[in-house]
Design a protein around this motif. Structure first.
Motif, PDB file in Angstrom:
ATOM      1  N   ALA A  35       0.796  -1.232   0.000  1.00 57.72           N
ATOM      2  CA  ALA A  35       0.000   0.000   0.000  1.00 57.72           C
ATOM      3  C   ALA A  35       0.831   1.287   0.000  1.00 57.72           C
ATOM      4  O   ALA A  35       0.544   2.208  -0.773  1.00 57.72           O
ATOM      5  CB  ALA A  35      -0.966  -0.001   1.184  1.00 57.72           C
ATOM      6  N   ASP A  36       1.851   1.385   0.859  1.00 61.66           N
ATOM      7  CA  ASP A  36       2.628   2.626   0.921  1.00 61.66           C
ATOM      8  C   ASP A  36       3.367   2.898  -0.387  1.00 61.66           C
ATOM      9  O   ASP A  36       3.388   4.028  -0.875  1.00 61.66           O
ATOM     10  CB  ASP A  36       3.597   2.612   2.104  1.00 61.66           C
ATOM     11  N   ALA A  37       3.959   1.863  -0.959  1.00 64.47           N
ATOM     12  CA  ALA A  37       4.674   2.028  -2.234  1.00 64.47           C
ATOM     13  C   ALA A  37       3.685   2.290  -3.375  1.00 64.47           C
ATOM     14  O   ALA A  37       3.968   3.084  -4.272  1.00 64.47           O
ATOM     15  CB  ALA A  37       5.515   0.796  -2.541  1.00 64.47           C
ATOM     16  N   ALA A  38       2.532   1.639  -3.325  1.00 64.77           N
ATOM     17  CA  ALA A  38       1.505   1.848  -4.363  1.00 64.77           C
ATOM     18  C   ALA A  38       1.046   3.300  -4.368  1.00 64.77           C
ATOM     19  O   ALA A  38       0.824   3.887  -5.435  1.00 64.77           O
ATOM     20  CB  ALA A  38       0.319   0.910  -4.140  1.00 64.77           C
ATOM     21  N   GLU A  39       0.911   3.906  -3.192  1.00 71.21           N
ATOM     22  CA  GLU A  39       0.482   5.308  -3.116  1.00 71.21           C
ATOM     23  C   GLU A  39       1.482   6.228  -3.809  1.00 71.21           C
ATOM     24  O   GLU A  39       1.095   7.195  -4.455  1.00 71.21           O
ATOM     25  CB  GLU A  39       0.268   5.743  -1.664  1.00 71.21           C
ATOM     26  N   GLY A  40       2.767   5.928  -3.680  1.00 70.89           N
ATOM     27  CA  GLY A  40       3.776   6.735  -4.361  1.00 70.89           C
ATOM     28  C   GLY A  40       3.620   6.678  -5.870  1.00 70.89           C
ATOM     29  O   GLY A  40       3.737   7.693  -6.566  1.00 70.89           O
ATOM     30  N   LEU A  55       9.350   3.847 -10.309  1.00 70.30           N
ATOM     31  CA  LEU A  55       9.073   3.404  -8.935  1.00 70.30           C
ATOM     32  C   LEU A  55       8.399   2.039  -8.912  1.00 70.30           C
ATOM     33  O   LEU A  55       8.718   1.194  -8.066  1.00 70.30           O
ATOM     34  CB  LEU A  55       8.170   4.419  -8.227  1.00 70.30           C
ATOM     35  N   LEU A  56       7.482   1.830  -9.836  1.00 72.44           N
ATOM     36  CA  LEU A  56       6.768   0.558  -9.904  1.00 72.44           C
ATOM     37  C   LEU A  56       7.729  -0.596 -10.166  1.00 72.44           C
ATOM     38  O   LEU A  56       7.768  -1.575  -9.419  1.00 72.44           O
ATOM     39  CB  LEU A  56       5.696   0.615 -10.996  1.00 72.44           C
ATOM     40  N   VAL A  57       8.513  -0.476 -11.231  1.00 78.62           N
ATOM     41  CA  VAL A  57       9.417  -1.570 -11.602  1.00 78.62           C
ATOM     42  C   VAL A  57      10.482  -1.766 -10.516  1.00 78.62           C
ATOM     43  O   VAL A  57      10.770  -2.902 -10.120  1.00 78.62           O
ATOM     44  CB  VAL A  57      10.045  -1.331 -12.992  1.00 78.62           C
ATOM     45  N   GLU A  58      11.047  -0.685 -10.008  1.00 82.73           N
ATOM     46  CA  GLU A  58      12.041  -0.799  -8.935  1.00 82.73           C
ATOM     47  C   GLU A  58      11.442  -1.461  -7.700  1.00 82.73           C
ATOM     48  O   GLU A  58      12.072  -2.304  -7.064  1.00 82.73           O
ATOM     49  CB  GLU A  58      12.585   0.588  -8.569  1.00 82.73           C
ATOM     50  N   GLY A  59      10.197  -1.090  -7.370  1.00 83.40           N
ATOM     51  CA  GLY A  59       9.535  -1.658  -6.205  1.00 83.40           C
ATOM     52  C   GLY A  59       9.249  -3.137  -6.365  1.00 83.40           C
ATOM     53  O   GLY A  59       9.437  -3.929  -5.428  1.00 83.40           O
ATOM     54  N   LEU A  60       8.780  -3.527  -7.538  1.00 89.69           N
ATOM     55  CA  LEU A  60       8.511  -4.945  -7.795  1.00 89.69           C
ATOM     56  C   LEU A  60       9.793  -5.758  -7.711  1.00 89.69           C
ATOM     57  O   LEU A  60       9.830  -6.835  -7.105  1.00 89.69           O
ATOM     58  CB  LEU A  60       7.874  -5.125  -9.179  1.00 89.69           C
ATOM     59  N   LEU A  61      10.838  -5.231  -8.310  1.00 94.44           N
ATOM     60  CA  LEU A  61      12.112  -5.944  -8.346  1.00 94.44           C
ATOM     61  C   LEU A  61      12.743  -6.006  -6.952  1.00 94.44           C
ATOM     62  O   LEU A  61      13.178  -7.074  -6.507  1.00 94.44           O
ATOM     63  CB  LEU A  61      13.053  -5.259  -9.337  1.00 94.44           C
ATOM     64  N   ALA A  62      12.775  -4.892  -6.238  1.00 94.25           N
ATOM     65  CA  ALA A  62      13.401  -4.852  -4.914  1.00 94.25           C
ATOM     66  C   ALA A  62      12.693  -5.781  -3.932  1.00 94.25           C
ATOM     67  O   ALA A  62      13.336  -6.418  -3.095  1.00 94.25           O
ATOM     68  CB  ALA A  62      13.405  -3.423  -4.377  1.00 94.25           C
ATOM     69  N   ARG A  63      11.371  -5.866  -4.051  1.00 85.48           N
ATOM     70  CA  ARG A  63      10.590  -6.698  -3.127  1.00 85.48           C
ATOM     71  C   ARG A  63      10.398  -8.123  -3.648  1.00 85.48           C
ATOM     72  O   ARG A  63       9.763  -8.934  -2.995  1.00 85.48           O
ATOM     73  CB  ARG A  63       9.234  -6.048  -2.871  1.00 85.48           C
ATOM     74  N   GLN A  64      10.902  -8.379  -4.860  1.00 81.48           N
ATOM     75  CA  GLN A  64      10.749  -9.690  -5.498  1.00 81.48           C
ATOM     76  C   GLN A  64       9.286 -10.129  -5.522  1.00 81.48           C
ATOM     77  O   GLN A  64       8.944 -11.268  -5.209  1.00 81.48           O
ATOM     78  CB  GLN A  64      11.638 -10.738  -4.817  1.00 81.48           C
TER      79      GLN A  64
END
Length: 182
Positions: A17-22, A38-47
């Motif tokens: 949720a917090d990353a999605a809001e960004g 941000l989306l791609v970096e977030g997906l990759l960083a969180r696997q």
């Protein structure tokens, strides 16, 4: 909420949720390029596992916003969810992403076609048609989007350079195999 905003929110909601809001905030303020990063970096960083359909949809969004080349390597490194998907992103698969030339359609004369998204149900492929540039590479922006016949021998549909989303929707929603399965 319009269709584009709903799509953006659905894709952003792949993140916590917090990353999605960004990512959603980037859409609201007109910073789509940053939001996609941000989306791609977030997906990759969180696997976070991504379905084949969502991976292809994200690739289409990155294409529309001029970020595909930059973000494709990270998107391709995101883990898949292991589930069946009606489409598969072909970017980066050297054995399948060979540049094609010599198509007979007049709109494609002199262009190179790069396989981009494949339909796993019927075998049709969505390709990007590019000019070959003096610097010995294809143009940054696609001139057309092409949906091939299942055998890959000709263009079933040629769409203009501003129709990446429309081409993807047609590949996904107008699959002949989908119609016969009903």
């Amino acid at each position: 909420m319009d269709e584009n905003t709903a799509l953006w929110h659905r894709i952003a909601d792949l993140l916590p949720a917090d990353a999605a809001e960004g990512v959603k905030d980037c859409w609201r303020i007109g910073e789509q390029e940053s939001g996609l990063g941000l989306l791609v970096e977030g997906l990759l960083a969180r696997q976070i596992p991504v379905s084949g359909t969502d991976r292809a949809q994200i690739s289409v969004l990155t294409e529309e916003w001029g970020e595909r080349e930059k973000l494709a390597p990270g998107l391709l490194r995101c883990p898949g969810d292991g589930g069946p998907a009606p489409v598969r992103l072909l970017d980066g698969e050297r054995d399948e992403a060979e540049v094609l030339t010599g198509w007979r359609e007049p709109e494609l004369t002199g262009l190179v076609l790069v396989p981009w998204i494949g339909c796993t149900r019927c075998g049709r492929t969505l390709l990007r048609a590019h000019r070959w540039e003096d610097w010995d590479d294809f143009s940054y922006l696609a001139e057309h989007y092409v949906i091939s016949t299942p055998d890959g021998g000709r263009a079933e549909r040629i769409l203009p350079q501003d129709a990446a989303q429309e081409a993807y929707a047609e590949l996904l929603d107008r699959c002949p195999a989908q119609d016969t399965a009903r």
